[in-house]
Design an enzyme around this catalytic site. Structure first.
Site, PDB file in Angstrom:
ATOM      1  N   ILE A   1      39.834  52.280  -0.768  1.00  0.00           N
ATOM      2  CA  ILE A   1      40.797  51.680  -1.686  1.00  0.00           C
ATOM      3  C   ILE A   1      41.765  50.758  -0.926  1.00  0.00           C
ATOM      4  O   ILE A   1      41.962  50.917   0.264  1.00  0.00           O
ATOM      5  CB  ILE A   1      41.638  52.767  -2.424  1.00  0.00           C
ATOM      6  CG1 ILE A   1      42.413  53.612  -1.429  1.00  0.00           C
ATOM      7  CG2 ILE A   1      40.790  53.573  -3.341  1.00  0.00           C
ATOM      8  CD1 ILE A   1      43.414  54.605  -2.043  1.00  0.00           C
TER       9      ILE A   1
ATOM     10  N   GLY B   1      52.713  40.710   2.649  1.00  0.00           N
ATOM     11  CA  GLY B   1      52.630  39.515   1.804  1.00  0.00           C
ATOM     12  C   GLY B   1      51.601  38.508   2.279  1.00  0.00           C
ATOM     13  O   GLY B   1      51.794  37.295   2.142  1.00  0.00           O
ATOM     14  N   LEU B   2      50.497  39.030   2.842  1.00  0.00           N
ATOM     15  CA  LEU B   2      49.363  38.164   3.225  1.00  0.00           C
ATOM     16  C   LEU B   2      49.755  37.044   4.178  1.00  0.00           C
ATOM     17  O   LEU B   2      49.235  35.927   4.084  1.00  0.00           O
ATOM     18  CB  LEU B   2      48.684  37.570   1.971  1.00  0.00           C
ATOM     19  CG  LEU B   2      47.704  38.469   1.230  1.00  0.00           C
ATOM     20  CD1 LEU B   2      47.207  37.771  -0.040  1.00  0.00           C
ATOM     21  CD2 LEU B   2      46.521  38.878   2.108  1.00  0.00           C
TER      22      LEU B   2
ATOM     23  N   GLY C   1      42.542  52.271   9.070  1.00  0.00           N
ATOM     24  CA  GLY C   1      43.639  51.305   8.925  1.00  0.00           C
ATOM     25  C   GLY C   1      44.899  51.796   9.594  1.00  0.00           C
ATOM     26  O   GLY C   1      45.083  51.680  10.808  1.00  0.00           O
TER      27      GLY C   1
ATOM     28  N   ASN D   1      53.905  49.141   3.222  1.00  0.00           N
ATOM     29  CA  ASN D   1      54.036  47.801   3.790  1.00  0.00           C
ATOM     30  C   ASN D   1      54.102  46.762   2.694  1.00  0.00           C
ATOM     31  O   ASN D   1      53.543  46.934   1.607  1.00  0.00           O
ATOM     32  CB  ASN D   1      52.869  47.493   4.740  1.00  0.00           C
ATOM     33  CG  ASN D   1      51.681  46.909   4.004  1.00  0.00           C
ATOM     34  OD1 ASN D   1      51.633  45.720   3.714  1.00  0.00           O
ATOM     35  ND2 ASN D   1      50.716  47.757   3.662  1.00  0.00           N
TER      36      ASN D   1
ATOM     37  N   LYS E   1      36.781  44.355  -2.604  1.00  0.00           N
ATOM     38  CA  LYS E   1      37.733  45.432  -2.303  1.00  0.00           C
ATOM     39  C   LYS E   1      38.544  45.769  -3.537  1.00  0.00           C
ATOM     40  O   LYS E   1      39.250  44.922  -4.090  1.00  0.00           O
ATOM     41  CB  LYS E   1      38.656  45.019  -1.156  1.00  0.00           C
ATOM     42  CG  LYS E   1      39.564  46.160  -0.673  1.00  0.00           C
ATOM     43  CD  LYS E   1      40.188  45.849   0.663  1.00  0.00           C
ATOM     44  CE  LYS E   1      41.055  46.975   1.189  1.00  0.00           C
ATOM     45  NZ  LYS E   1      41.590  46.681   2.527  1.00  0.00           N
TER      46      LYS E   1
ATOM     47  N   ASN F   1      38.043  38.869   5.206  1.00  0.00           N
ATOM     48  CA  ASN F   1      38.703  39.227   3.949  1.00  0.00           C
ATOM     49  C   ASN F   1      39.318  37.965   3.351  1.00  0.00           C
ATOM     50  O   ASN F   1      40.116  37.301   4.002  1.00  0.00           O
ATOM     51  CB  ASN F   1      39.774  40.289   4.256  1.00  0.00           C
ATOM     52  CG  ASN F   1      40.517  40.745   3.024  1.00  0.00           C
ATOM     53  OD1 ASN F   1      41.299  39.997   2.444  1.00  0.00           O
ATOM     54  ND2 ASN F   1      40.294  41.983   2.622  1.00  0.00           N
TER      55      ASN F   1
ATOM     56  N   CYS G   1      45.368  43.081  -3.475  1.00  0.00           N
ATOM     57  CA  CYS G   1      46.600  43.088  -2.679  1.00  0.00           C
ATOM     58  C   CYS G   1      47.805  43.270  -3.586  1.00  0.00           C
ATOM     59  O   CYS G   1      48.033  42.470  -4.491  1.00  0.00           O
ATOM     60  CB  CYS G   1      46.769  41.798  -1.878  1.00  0.00           C
ATOM     61  SG  CYS G   1      48.322  41.804  -0.945  1.00  0.00           S
TER      62      CYS G   1
END
Lengths: 258, 310
Positions: free
Chosen positions: B193, B74-75, B267, B71, B167, B101, B132
């Site tokens: 991770i 892009g936040l 996830g 994926n 994280k 987060n 990220c």
């Protein structure tokens, strides 16, 4: 939306890698509307490959029988798996998902633009618009891919065909064909689904004729419910989730890459 | 459900069970809450939050790979103000632990996010996203050097009284050094991770599939890598670890717990089966029954002990 285990009632190979499924899934069929879609989980038992479910638009929604019908082309591992299921198989489904088409009964004259495997969701909308005067423009690569044409012919005699190889209808694409036949008085709404270049051309033509309409889009998808933000498309108000704000969008909202 | 044997303590607070959802796969919990009661989970990690709203990366953002998913979202998120007004009130009422987060592009942004969220009720912990892979600046850049990771951790630590989870990225030479640096800087827990960098080419178009060219690989394909990083970090730090990376079954979750995870997060498996976390919770209870283990906490890190069962 919900998860439901459906039963495959019938599977038909329509040739050219195209398949037609009838699935008994009462709960989803009861709620589903034309233009919405379902996710089919395309792996068995303990297998995590293919990992993701596959989104399919609904070709027919038979509420009385509790059945959903899908028409799809085998393009990868998920659709290949699905094409090999047998009658009686269980299929894990999630749906109905997304936003469907505006009810065609709100309009008096409707145009439908179907490009190849973009045809199925348009059939479900046409089925609820039997009292509406509609005209179909149906295009594909060749005659063999104009599937379910006979069923369309039972619903309307206003059908215009185009194929890339000229084996049925006019050689070329349906948008060129439509532009030679239509004017701004031809309809008060349209629905379109097909490859992006076709949708872009339909949108341009219809904007010129000042006829509003809706486009059904597809995009690579993961969750199908709006959580992962993976399936976005460009719209006039930024990125929108095809699975949630779509798959049906007002044509003027959709922004195509130049 | 509600098996008291599944209660785990992560630092100062307890989770009703050790099964969380992983940030980015669960939105702000609204969508999946329509499919099952999210209150059954040990907790949820919300989508990565930035100070300003972010549109995210151009599509396509996803590509499936063998037992995996790449994926490059892009936040995409609504930004801090909209989160506080529209999402946090909903999250507060979920009846489960809420992990927020946070992703800064500068140290100051991390400080701002932490201090604003410090004043809010209904947040269980902050998860500091220094890993990220899908944003051009910030993101993973803070997670690949021990000093930078420590600096972000210390900044967040000083800006909030909330528990601070950090994280970690697997895309580093020595993850134990990063883990020790954030522990020393005041982290209450480590989560690991994040995704691994990956890409795919569309051979028909002769171009990368993803709009962002590359992205982060997740799903069952990465599980052994995640487990290895967890194993190393468990030996290197004393703070609790929340393990994630391809967890899809109760057996996967047990492997992570035995390698040292106090809790686990689901996830990508959500996409394969939205009921995965519920199945894992039930499966953990079943394991305790069959193996006659008193509490799931008795299993944490047990695989590091020299004497196994046979």
């Amino acid at each position: 939306m919900q998860i439901e285990t459906g039963e495959l009632i019938n599977i038909t190979d329509k040739g050219n890698n195209l398949f037609h499924l009838i699935i008994k899934a009462d709960k989803i069929a009861d709620k589903a509307l034309p233009g919405q879609f379902i996710q089919v989980y395309c792996s068995e038992g303990e297998s995590y490959d293919p990992l993701l479910p596959r989104p399919f638009s609904l070709f027919r929604i038979e509420k009385e029988k509790g059945c959903l019908e899908l028409v799809f082309r085998v393009v990868g591992r998920g659709t290949s798996w699905l094409s090999k299921r047998h009658t009686g198989s269980s299929l894990k489904l999630l749906g109905p998902l997304g936003r469907g088409f505006t009810d065609p009964r709100e309009f008096s004259r409707v145009l439908i633009f179907a490009g190849g495997i973009g045809m199925p969701p348009l059939f479900s909308v046409a089925e609820v618009s039997k009292e509406v005067d509609f005209t179909l423009f149906y295009g594909a690569r060749s005659q063999g891919e104009l599937i379910f044409l006979e069923r369309w012919q039972q619903m309307t005699d206003q059908i215009f065909l185009a194929t890339d190889d000229g084996s049925a209808g006019q050689q070329g694409n349906i948008v060129e064909l439509a532009s030679s036949l239509l004017d701004s008085g031809s309809a008060d709404f349209y629905y379109a689904c097909g490859p992006r270049p076709m949708l872009k051309a339909v949108k341009r033509l219809m904007a010129k004729l000042k006829i509003p309409g809706e486009l059904s889009l597809e995009e690579r998808m993961a969750c199908g419910v709006g959580a992962c933000l993976g399936c976005v498309c460009r719209t006039t108000s930024g990125y929108a989730r095809v699975c949630t704000e779509g798959p049906v969008f007002a044509a003027e909202e959709v922004v195509f890459n130049e | 459900m509600n098996d008291p044997r599944l209660i785990v303590k992560v630092g100062q607070f307890s989770l009703k069970n050790p099964v969380l959802t992983a940030s980015g796969t669960f939105g702000f919990a609204r969508e999946y809450n329509r499919l099952f009661p999210v209150s059954a989970l040990g907790g949820i990690a919300a989508k990565g939050l930035t100070v300003q709203p972010r549109a995210g990366n151009p599509p396509p953002r996803l590509v499936e790979t063998p037992s995996g998913l790449i994926n490059a979202i892009g936040l995409q998120n609504p930004g801090l103000t909209a989160f506080l007004q529209q999402e946090l009130p909903f999250l507060r009422e979920l009846g489960t632990a809420v992990i927020v987060n946070i992703a800064g592009f500068t140290i100051d942004e991390f400080a701002h996010l932490a201090s604003v969220l410090d004043g809010e009720t209904g947040i269980t912990a902050l998860e500091v996203n220094i890993s990220c892979p899908n944003v051009k600046k910030g993101g993973m850049a803070f997670g690949i050097h021990p000093e930078a990771a420590a600096r972000v951790t210390r900044t967040v630590r000083e800006a909030t009284s909330l528990p601070v989870w950090v994280k970690l990225s697997p895309n580093v030479t020595a993850i134990t050094e990063i883990a020790q640096a954030v522990e020393e800087a005041g982290a209450d827990a480590i989560t690991l991770i994040n995704t691994l960098p990956g890409m795919a080419i569309d051979i028909k178009n002769r171009r990368p599939v993803l709009g962002n060219i590359s992205g982060g690989l997740s799903g069952p394909a990465v599980k052994p890598v995640a487990l290895h990083h967890l194993w190393q970090v468990y030996k290197a730090v004393k703070i609790p670890i929340v393990g994630m990376g391809g967890i899809s079954t109760p057996e996967d979750a047990l492997e992570f717990i035995m390698a040292g995870a106090t809790a686990v997060a689901v996830g990508t498996a959500m996409f394969h089966d939205p009921y995965t976390p519920l199945k894992i919770i039930n499966g953990l209870s079943g394991y305790l029954d069959v193996e006659q283990v008193g509490r799931v906490e008795d299993l944490i890190g047990i695989a590091h002990k020299k004497d196994g069962l046979d």
